[in-house]
Design a protein around this motif. Structure first.
Motif, PDB file in Angstrom:
ATOM      1  N   GLY A  88      -1.450  15.108   8.649  1.00 28.85           N
ATOM      2  CA  GLY A  88      -0.195  14.804   7.973  1.00 28.85           C
ATOM      3  C   GLY A  88      -0.190  13.485   7.224  1.00 28.85           C
ATOM      4  N   ARG A  89      -0.856  12.483   7.781  1.00 26.78           N
ATOM      5  CA  ARG A  89      -0.866  11.170   7.117  1.00 26.78           C
ATOM      6  C   ARG A  89      -1.468  11.265   5.718  1.00 26.78           C
ATOM      7  N   TRP A  90      -2.623  11.957   5.611  1.00 26.62           N
ATOM      8  CA  TRP A  90      -3.307  12.023   4.316  1.00 26.62           C
ATOM      9  C   TRP A  90      -2.630  12.997   3.368  1.00 26.62           C
ATOM     10  N   LEU A  91      -1.930  13.958   3.924  1.00 24.37           N
ATOM     11  CA  LEU A  91      -1.122  14.848   3.088  1.00 24.37           C
ATOM     12  C   LEU A  91       0.225  14.218   2.740  1.00 24.37           C
ATOM     13  N   THR A  92       0.554  13.138   3.471  1.00 27.23           N
ATOM     14  CA  THR A  92       1.830  12.416   3.349  1.00 27.23           C
ATOM     15  C   THR A  92       3.020  13.358   3.565  1.00 27.23           C
ATOM     16  N   TRP A 188       0.908   8.521  -4.226  1.00 26.16           N
ATOM     17  CA  TRP A 188       0.259   9.026  -3.005  1.00 26.16           C
ATOM     18  C   TRP A 188      -0.249   7.879  -2.145  1.00 26.16           C
ATOM     19  N   ALA A 189      -0.895   6.866  -2.747  1.00 29.99           N
ATOM     20  CA  ALA A 189      -1.425   5.732  -1.996  1.00 29.99           C
ATOM     21  C   ALA A 189      -0.307   4.967  -1.292  1.00 29.99           C
ATOM     22  N   ARG A 191       2.548   6.182  -0.236  1.00 28.55           N
ATOM     23  CA  ARG A 191       3.016   6.991   0.888  1.00 28.55           C
ATOM     24  C   ARG A 191       2.043   6.928   2.061  1.00 28.55           C
ATOM     25  N   VAL A 192       0.734   6.890   1.764  1.00 26.28           N
ATOM     26  CA  VAL A 192      -0.258   6.796   2.841  1.00 26.28           C
ATOM     27  C   VAL A 192      -0.134   5.456   3.557  1.00 26.28           C
ATOM     28  N   VAL A 193      -0.023   4.372   2.789  1.00 25.84           N
ATOM     29  CA  VAL A 193       0.047   3.024   3.368  1.00 25.84           C
ATOM     30  C   VAL A 193       1.301   2.860   4.229  1.00 25.84           C
ATOM     31  N   THR A 194       2.408   3.441   3.809  1.00 26.50           N
ATOM     32  CA  THR A 194       3.673   3.272   4.528  1.00 26.50           C
ATOM     33  C   THR A 194       3.956   4.422   5.487  1.00 26.50           C
ATOM     34  N   TRP A 195       2.961   5.236   5.771  1.00 26.58           N
ATOM     35  CA  TRP A 195       3.180   6.464   6.536  1.00 26.58           C
ATOM     36  C   TRP A 195       3.741   6.217   7.927  1.00 26.58           C
ATOM     37  N   ASN A 196       3.148   5.286   8.691  1.00 26.80           N
ATOM     38  CA  ASN A 196       3.617   5.024  10.056  1.00 26.80           C
ATOM     39  C   ASN A 196       5.089   4.622  10.072  1.00 26.80           C
ATOM     40  N   ARG A 197       5.456   3.793   9.102  1.00 23.76           N
ATOM     41  CA  ARG A 197       6.837   3.332   9.013  1.00 23.76           C
ATOM     42  C   ARG A 197       7.778   4.507   8.720  1.00 23.76           C
ATOM     43  N   ARG A 198       7.340   5.433   7.839  1.00 21.46           N
ATOM     44  CA  ARG A 198       8.152   6.591   7.492  1.00 21.46           C
ATOM     45  C   ARG A 198       8.322   7.517   8.694  1.00 21.46           C
TER      46      ARG A 198
END
Length: 200
Positions: A88-92, A188-189, A191-198
């Motif tokens: 999911g992280r890489w698919l955002t 996309w980048a 969303r990947v960087v901020t994924w944990n926060r999201r």
């Protein structure tokens, strides 16, 4: 690539356009902007007529998109869950995102497919989720054909106006394609960087 396109158009005429536009939607690196632009230039030189050019070109676009629609129908939404849960992280996106997109497609899929036909890259990619959401095929084909016909007409008439100035066509297509790609990759980048926060 340009030489290949020119040779196939010279060899196959409208059938060559049909084959190229089908391949363009199965293998996106072949640019539809160049194919239909060159077709428009052939019209300017009297080697083709605009109406059959648009019919054959749009038929090829529709067939190519039908391939990805069929792939999406075969995969289905349910088969995606283990993959989305794991990557999911890489698919955002989360599985809840997938379910929301599926519901959105059931409500507004026709308009989504239609408008995405005017967006570089996304006009081919949109066929996959349309198939996965099991969007009705007649509705999908209608939205694809009409949207593609309008976009192909814009490209072909641009080629007609430019005549034989192929370099001018490349000057316009190149920056637009690069700019769109940069925006998409940047989004996309982020969303990947901020994924944990999201996710939290």
């Amino acid at each position: 690539m340009t030489e290949f396109i020119l040779n196939l158009i010279a060899w196959g005429g409208y059938i060559g356009i049909f084959i190229l536009m089908t391949l363009e939607n199965v293998f996106p690196p072949i640019p539809s902007e160049v194919i239909m632009g060159l077709g428009g230039m052939a019209v300017a030189r009297g080697h083709m007529a605009m109406t059959p050019l648009l019919i054959w070109g749009t038929a090829g676009t529709t067939l190519g998109n039908l391939f990805w629609y069929a792939v999406g129908r075969w995969i289905g939404i349910e088969r995606l869950k283990p993959f989305v849960d794991r990557h999911g992280r890489w698919l955002t996106m989360t599985w809840e995102d997938v379910e929301r997109l599926n519901r959105f497609f059931h409500r507004h899929g026709g308009w989504v497919v239609f408008f995405f036909r005017f967006l570089p890259t996304f006009r081919t990619m949109i066929s996959l989720p349309a198939g996965m959401a099991k969007m009705g095929m007649p509705r999908f084909l209608f939205a694809t054909f009409v949207g593609s016909a309008i976009w192909n007409a814009v490209l072909a008439y641009a080629g007609l106006l430019m005549g034989s100035r192929f370099g001018a066509l490349q000057d316009y297509v190149g920056p637009v394609a690069i700019g769109t790609s940069v925006v998409v990759i940047g989004a996309w980048a982020y969303r990947v960087v901020t994924w944990n926060r999201r996710v939290r």
